[in-house]
Design a protein around this motif. Sequence first.
Motif, mmCIF file in Angstrom:
data_model
loop_
_atom_site.group_PDB
_atom_site.id
_atom_site.type_symbol
_atom_site.label_atom_id
_atom_site.label_comp_id
_atom_site.label_asym_id
_atom_site.label_seq_id
_atom_site.Cartn_x
_atom_site.Cartn_y
_atom_site.Cartn_z
ATOM 1 N N VAL A 11 0.852 -1.578 0.136
ATOM 2 C CA VAL A 11 -0.111 0.233 -0.198
ATOM 3 C C VAL A 11 0.695 1.515 0.200
ATOM 4 C CG1 VAL A 11 -2.068 0.952 1.122
ATOM 5 C CG2 VAL A 11 -1.397 -1.311 1.042
ATOM 6 N N VAL A 12 0.718 2.312 -1.297
ATOM 7 C CA VAL A 12 1.777 3.149 -1.258
ATOM 8 C C VAL A 12 0.995 4.394 -1.228
ATOM 9 C CG1 VAL A 12 3.679 4.032 -2.646
ATOM 10 C CG2 VAL A 12 3.803 1.623 -2.916
ATOM 11 N N VAL A 13 1.710 5.212 -0.354
ATOM 12 C CA VAL A 13 0.340 6.522 -0.304
ATOM 13 C C VAL A 13 1.915 7.870 -0.939
ATOM 14 C CG1 VAL A 13 -0.380 8.767 0.626
ATOM 15 C CG2 VAL A 13 -1.269 5.854 1.126
ATOM 16 N N CYS A 14 1.357 8.928 -1.355
ATOM 17 C CA CYS A 14 1.962 9.912 -1.296
ATOM 18 C C CYS A 14 0.906 10.758 -0.750
ATOM 19 C CB CYS A 14 2.897 10.114 -2.613
ATOM 20 S SG CYS A 14 3.654 11.661 -2.906
ATOM 21 N N THR A 15 1.067 12.033 -0.245
ATOM 22 C CA THR A 15 -0.074 13.379 0.020
ATOM 23 C C THR A 15 2.033 14.718 -0.070
ATOM 24 O OG1 THR A 15 0.488 13.174 1.881
ATOM 25 C CG2 THR A 15 -1.417 11.831 0.953
ATOM 26 N N ASN A 16 2.755 14.174 -0.237
ATOM 27 C CA ASN A 16 3.053 15.504 -0.041
ATOM 28 C C ASN A 16 4.316 14.954 -1.363
ATOM 29 O OD1 ASN A 16 5.574 17.151 0.498
ATOM 30 N ND2 ASN A 16 5.094 17.388 2.638
ATOM 31 N N ARG A 17 4.841 16.009 -1.992
ATOM 32 C CA ARG A 17 6.025 15.158 -2.886
ATOM 33 C C ARG A 17 7.419 15.723 -2.329
ATOM 34 N NH1 ARG A 17 5.690 19.436 -8.081
ATOM 35 N NH2 ARG A 17 4.704 21.643 -7.172
ATOM 36 N N ASP A 18 7.017 16.584 -1.572
ATOM 37 C CA ASP A 18 8.117 17.101 -0.757
ATOM 38 C C ASP A 18 9.306 16.005 -0.021
ATOM 39 O OD1 ASP A 18 9.205 19.495 -2.629
ATOM 40 O OD2 ASP A 18 8.056 20.646 -0.510
ATOM 41 N N GLN A 19 7.971 15.054 0.159
ATOM 42 C CA GLN A 19 8.287 13.863 1.414
ATOM 43 C C GLN A 19 8.667 12.935 0.618
ATOM 44 O OE1 GLN A 19 5.149 12.401 3.394
ATOM 45 N NE2 GLN A 19 6.566 11.708 5.490
ATOM 46 N N GLY A 20 7.950 12.679 -0.241
ATOM 47 C CA GLY A 20 7.621 11.369 -1.606
ATOM 48 C C GLY A 20 6.866 10.615 -0.796
ATOM 49 N N LEU A 21 7.074 9.525 -1.227
ATOM 50 C CA LEU A 21 6.494 7.712 -1.456
ATOM 51 C C LEU A 21 5.744 6.985 0.075
ATOM 52 C CD1 LEU A 21 7.098 6.246 -4.089
ATOM 53 C CD2 LEU A 21 4.877 6.975 -4.337
ATOM 54 N N ILE A 22 5.190 7.085 0.931
ATOM 55 C CA ILE A 22 4.825 6.229 2.371
ATOM 56 C C ILE A 22 4.596 4.571 1.715
ATOM 57 C CG2 ILE A 22 4.728 6.101 4.235
ATOM 58 C CD1 ILE A 22 4.584 9.338 4.357
ATOM 59 N N THR A 23 5.451 3.854 2.520
ATOM 60 C CA THR A 23 5.228 3.238 2.395
ATOM 61 C C THR A 23 5.088 2.172 3.741
ATOM 62 O OG1 THR A 23 5.987 2.782 0.409
ATOM 63 C CG2 THR A 23 5.918 0.052 1.012
ATOM 64 N N GLU A 25 -5.852 15.113 -1.740
ATOM 65 C CA GLU A 25 -4.658 15.435 -0.878
ATOM 66 C C GLU A 25 -3.713 14.696 -1.336
ATOM 67 O OE1 GLU A 25 -5.611 16.382 3.306
ATOM 68 O OE2 GLU A 25 -7.427 17.638 2.165
ATOM 69 N N GLY A 26 -4.002 13.276 -2.232
ATOM 70 C CA GLY A 26 -2.623 12.376 -2.288
ATOM 71 C C GLY A 26 -2.874 11.528 -3.472
ATOM 72 N N ILE A 27 -2.279 10.194 -3.738
ATOM 73 C CA ILE A 27 -2.476 9.038 -4.184
ATOM 74 C C ILE A 27 -2.022 7.600 -3.282
ATOM 75 C CG2 ILE A 27 -0.052 8.943 -4.671
ATOM 76 C CD1 ILE A 27 -1.018 7.640 -8.255
ATOM 77 N N GLN A 53 -1.600 3.344 -4.163
ATOM 78 C CA GLN A 53 -1.823 2.251 -4.331
ATOM 79 C C GLN A 53 -2.164 1.117 -3.740
ATOM 80 O OE1 GLN A 53 2.239 2.843 -6.310
ATOM 81 N NE2 GLN A 53 1.234 3.586 -8.372
ATOM 82 N N TYR A 107 0.419 15.968 -5.417
ATOM 83 C CA TYR A 107 1.537 15.016 -5.311
ATOM 84 C C TYR A 107 2.202 14.488 -5.381
ATOM 85 C CZ TYR A 107 -0.614 11.244 -8.419
ATOM 86 O OH TYR A 107 -1.299 10.575 -9.375
ATOM 87 N N LEU A 150 8.305 3.649 5.134
ATOM 88 C CA LEU A 150 9.698 3.397 3.712
ATOM 89 C C LEU A 150 9.152 4.926 3.450
ATOM 90 C CD1 LEU A 150 9.747 -0.331 3.351
ATOM 91 C CD2 LEU A 150 11.263 1.135 4.221
ATOM 92 N N THR A 201 10.762 7.161 -0.144
ATOM 93 C CA THR A 201 11.423 7.112 -1.524
ATOM 94 C C THR A 201 10.680 8.239 -1.879
ATOM 95 O OG1 THR A 201 10.519 4.765 -1.268
ATOM 96 C CG2 THR A 201 11.744 5.555 -3.287
ATOM 97 N N PRO A 202 11.792 8.941 -2.893
ATOM 98 C CA PRO A 202 11.643 9.937 -3.172
ATOM 99 C C PRO A 202 10.269 9.675 -4.389
ATOM 100 C CG PRO A 202 14.038 10.294 -3.092
ATOM 101 C CD PRO A 202 13.334 9.173 -2.408
ATOM 102 N N ILE A 203 9.616 11.129 -4.515
ATOM 103 C CA ILE A 203 8.856 10.486 -5.876
ATOM 104 C C ILE A 203 9.839 11.482 -6.809
ATOM 105 C CG2 ILE A 203 6.996 12.537 -4.996
ATOM 106 C CD1 ILE A 203 5.029 10.773 -6.222
ATOM 107 N N ARG A 262 9.287 15.030 -8.375
ATOM 108 C CA ARG A 262 7.770 15.938 -8.098
ATOM 109 C C ARG A 262 7.790 16.953 -9.661
ATOM 110 N NH1 ARG A 262 9.817 20.260 -7.152
ATOM 111 N NH2 ARG A 262 9.762 21.029 -4.883
#
Lengths: 346, 346, 346, 346
Positions: B267-279, C254-256, C258, D242, D277, D279-281, D283
């Motif tokens: 389950v991968v989430v991104c809500t903030n492009r300065d932070q990045g993907l969260i898994t 507010e985000g994506i 998967q 995002y 985790l 990981t950079p997205i 941007r």
Amino acid sequence: MKDSVSVCMIGAGRVGRVHTNSLLNAVKSCKVVALVDTVSETLTATANDFNISERYTSLEEALARSNFDAVVITTPTPTHKDLSILAARAGKHVFLEKPMALDLGECDQIIEETQKYHVNLQLGFMRRFDPEFVSAAQRIRAGEIGRPMMIKSLTHGPGLPPPWARDLKTSNGMLAEVNSHDWDTLRWLMGSDLERVYTEVANLKGKKLGVDTDNFYDNVMVSVHFENGSLGSISGICPCGYGYDARVEIVGDEGIMQIGELKGQAVVVCTNRDQGLITPIYRTWPERFAWGYIHEMRHFVDCILKDEPPQVGGLEGRWAVAGVLAGTKSFLEQRPVYLHEILQPA
Amino acid sequence: MKDSVSVCMIGAGRVGRVHTNSLLNAVKSCKVVALVDTVSETLTATANDFNISERYTSLEEALARSNFDAVVITTPTPTHKDLSILAARAGKHVFLEKPMALDLGECDQIIEETQKYHVNLQLGFMRRFDPEFVSAAQRIRAGEIGRPMMIKSLTHGPGLPPPWARDLKTSNGMLAEVNSHDWDTLRWLMGSDLERVYTEVANLKGKKLGVDTDNFYDNVMVSVHFENGSLGSISGICPCGYGYDARVEIVGDEGIMQIGELKGQAVVVCTNRDQGLITPIYRTWPERFAWGYIHEMRHFVDCILKDEPPQVGGLEGRWAVAGVLAGTKSFLEQRPVYLHEILQPA
Amino acid sequence: MKDSVSVCMIGAGRVGRVHTNSLLNAVKSCKVVALVDTVSETLTATANDFNISERYTSLEEALARSNFDAVVITTPTPTHKDLSILAARAGKHVFLEKPMALDLGECDQIIEETQKYHVNLQLGFMRRFDPEFVSAAQRIRAGEIGRPMMIKSLTHGPGLPPPWARDLKTSNGMLAEVNSHDWDTLRWLMGSDLERVYTEVANLKGKKLGVDTDNFYDNVMVSVHFENGSLGSISGICPCGYGYDARVEIVGDEGIMQIGELKGQAVVVCTNRDQGLITPIYRTWPERFAWGYIHEMRHFVDCILKDEPPQVGGLEGRWAVAGVLAGTKSFLEQRPVYLHEILQPA
Amino acid sequence: MKDSVSVCMIGAGRVGRVHTNSLLNAVKSCKVVALVDTVSETLTATANDFNISERYTSLEEALARSNFDAVVITTPTPTHKDLSILAARAGKHVFLEKPMALDLGECDQIIEETQKYHVNLQLGFMRRFDPEFVSAAQRIRAGEIGRPMMIKSLTHGPGLPPPWARDLKTSNGMLAEVNSHDWDTLRWLMGSDLERVYTEVANLKGKKLGVDTDNFYDNVMVSVHFENGSLGSISGICPCGYGYDARVEIVGDEGIMQIGELKGQAVVVCTNRDQGLITPIYRTWPERFAWGYIHEMRHFVDCILKDEPPQVGGLEGRWAVAGVLAGTKSFLEQRPVYLHEILQPA
């Protein structure tokens, strides 16, 4: 300020081609004016491919007949000291591939002469210019994972090194020819010098291929104890066959960081559910460090144009050589070896 | 053939709860009839949670008053030998958590008594039952990556171990309490016994937390040379804080294999492009080895029902203890230590 | 409270085997007492494999001769209504596989009769019990990605469906037999009912295999407009050949997020750098939703024991059927179709 | 053959800066001689940043006063036709950003004039030059996944488009300004033209931000039926917030292929096991398509030097515009729209 740097490439082999290509196609404000190689077939082939008209079989000849500001040296390690010093004395800036030299005495001479003649000396540690490594280093410095406690750096190369690089009489073996980058990475990312190392080696694929050079090894595992008390390891395999593999993992007292991955491209295919997903791997080091190779050449040219010292110079090269020598002594003597045994021999 | 196995759980702590849960909810043909723990609060809490009516503060009491076929021992290591032997002499099959015991003499006594009384002895190496590790082992055996040349196995655990597990006087420290699995994995996947080891340790997070027990370490890096000439490493960090991390990487002369990953859920989430993907990461060992814990209990029950010996027994436990002892001797004496120094002391 | 649930399995095919296996090996407090299938070879084979002694060729026979609390119905869709109602009238709790039925009238009868006879009705939407989907749903509800704006849900199955499931005269085709889960997932995760759908279909692999049934399709793409104004899509391919593929992607304001991935196991191998990394894919739906299938059976048994209604019942099944009917009407009439055309036909 | 191409940049905004940077730092044999922008602050800022001395507020002025071989047009879409034709008539080669123009009539005029004046016309479809997309296209052509059956292409951009790009009176909205690449990708990778499309749109984030322009949408989902019978979809979200997200998934009758990923860098960090985790997205689009932007500029310069037509020209641009127009007509009229309605209006 000058507006262009003219470069003489010394070495027409694989690394020489990579740097020539960068300078020709991805670095502005520079010209490749000449190519030097002692092997005339290699010289001709590479010069033709890149359309370089001036071709010489020695640096002396190039210095006598051509006009340039800088050299990029990619020849075998045993030639590094003499070529660097010759270039420096002629006032040419020096980009020198890793490993810097065969021993610390050679390193010291190169540093001394380039300083004396006021030319730049940049070492070929392209990982210092790879966007992922650069970003990782910045984030570590910023404290993101806390104080680094343990680092593991590996480099596995696909193919068998040339004979001179397999023999401890003419080189320092894989620890130098393949793992030089890891020695530099350890100091860079951990922010500490190495205190002692312990090395285990094995000759496994080489043996099957008939390589029976004394002390040849194709697998190496180095344990590292840093001056600041933290731990680390370097591992090397060459030839590994399966690709070019360069990854680092660091754990700090507040988290973990992984740098790099095996995957070479975000193109995933599955055509057979009994086989599974297939993803390209990095096949070669120019693929893996495409941006690193470009950025290090840009940096080399920029520093000359701006009359600034490069970020990665003789000191970094010397420390990597010291690590190599300690690591080698360790497996030859089957005991942990302190860096001070190498740096300040009795 | 019996149609059900009744089990007495010895130890009501974290691992005991995991096994109890497996037996109650995911293993057929078994019953949990009693729970033993010397700490009455722990005993009551766990027994209440799992609705176990028979509760004892010693195995002796359980043996006297209750009726069961097998025990699952999850108490601290120093108790392993006596509890195993007591159970064996009473004709009870034994599931014993890692590490098997404090020294090889204890291991030998456990093996001897369980054999003498014809009861099964299964060691808690759940990675042997994890679908990924099992599949990996089969593929290695089938030759998919050729002859294994180098293996790296790591276990990083999130939290600080209890005081008894931090002190070399009452345990064998992290190498035993956390890295027992890695010692077993190395032999299993490489198909070779270990020949010599070299260990570096550090106390970094512990020091900040005020842990000043003699010889306490929270970071460890072990270099391994196998009898068949291949190389390996084990690393351990505890407490690492960031999650539960257990991964293995093996390179053979025909390829590389990676087993396990940090990611705990797709389950991968991104809500903030300065932070990045969260898994999600694996937070704990019961999450990471959910299937392994279930399958090892099923195997334990099945082997009793079928009157067959378990796949992982005293021999595997003893080899892991030997590795631990060699690794510990190495860092205490700051030199590489041969396994034969442990196995056949002068 | 009862302490055990006895179950009669109706349907001895693939899904029937999966549920039987869960009940026998991973769900406590239940017994599988009988197996029903109209095809005697299938009946015998499955009953033998799972050691079920009571075997019947009809539910009527099972009801007459055996004694049980609940049924698990996994037979072809056209039989769902009659079997469910027969079981309900006999006071048996009903677990019913998707799709619920062929039309809304059948759904209504099933709902009515199970309510009238006070038995539980649980629909086989195992994704509602998959740990990743469950966690994702909770995080969406908690607002982690804001208000959901667009959802894409796909299910690709490896093999060609049986003839009855390829024909719109005897089933509702792939949209029902394969994509029922997606219809349910859309409502569940978006928290909104569907307003209108537009469907494109193609018969591509079927055509090569000689499937020329009227209106057969093996590729489908549905556009969805939700009542709350957000958008979505469902896609289906069957047979896709390459594995079992079920993934969802949702973008909120507010985000994506998967959910799910192709990778079936964290074991990565590379033996050939021209081929690349190889990672196992999910081959089948029992692999992909291993935990989902177990948890839905545990839930079915638990709800009966506790006399509680299941979380996924007739309403969810009915909505999925409504989506299927709207989607089918759309491609037959080549126009967007509103759900109210299905729910409240003129 | 010429040995250098001199370029006048028309448009000093974001895309203009990206191309200027490529030409200055990563493309040999070219010079940026002039910059044109109607907004003097933008003109000055960009010209200063890149040290471009010739600055003009109109192409006419640049043509009158400066000397160059080619133009790179990155101004808003409504200006494309006039600027392209003006440049072509002056004998300048044209690199034109997407979308090509507002309607097919404009496209036809641009194609006609560039042909008439024998200048190159290259469209800014940088994905055609991205190494991953290029490799994927080659592998599809080579039959690796069989005959393509279904393609999904998405582009989600982080920020709100400028007012002119939100209004159907001055642009063709997101389908043109953001999804132009997807329209081109569909034709390229599927090897088929589009037959009909169906579009759903929504204004969700825009509404919260107060954007109430008629027919403005920030979410779009397009269903596609290709002439060869296969299916596809395009989705767009802008602003998604995002990151920059551009991915494609294709299923053929022999397998699946995924192109691109969210992850922007192979640096993974975990400092908190409850978070997971990180990981950079990617941007921004210049990050995601760093190589694509460089390679398309190299191609533009190379084609001029070699007097060859570019691989991506007016035809590709025109097809993308046709898709945009059909997609827009579809949501305005709430029905599937055939491409022939656009290509051959009654």
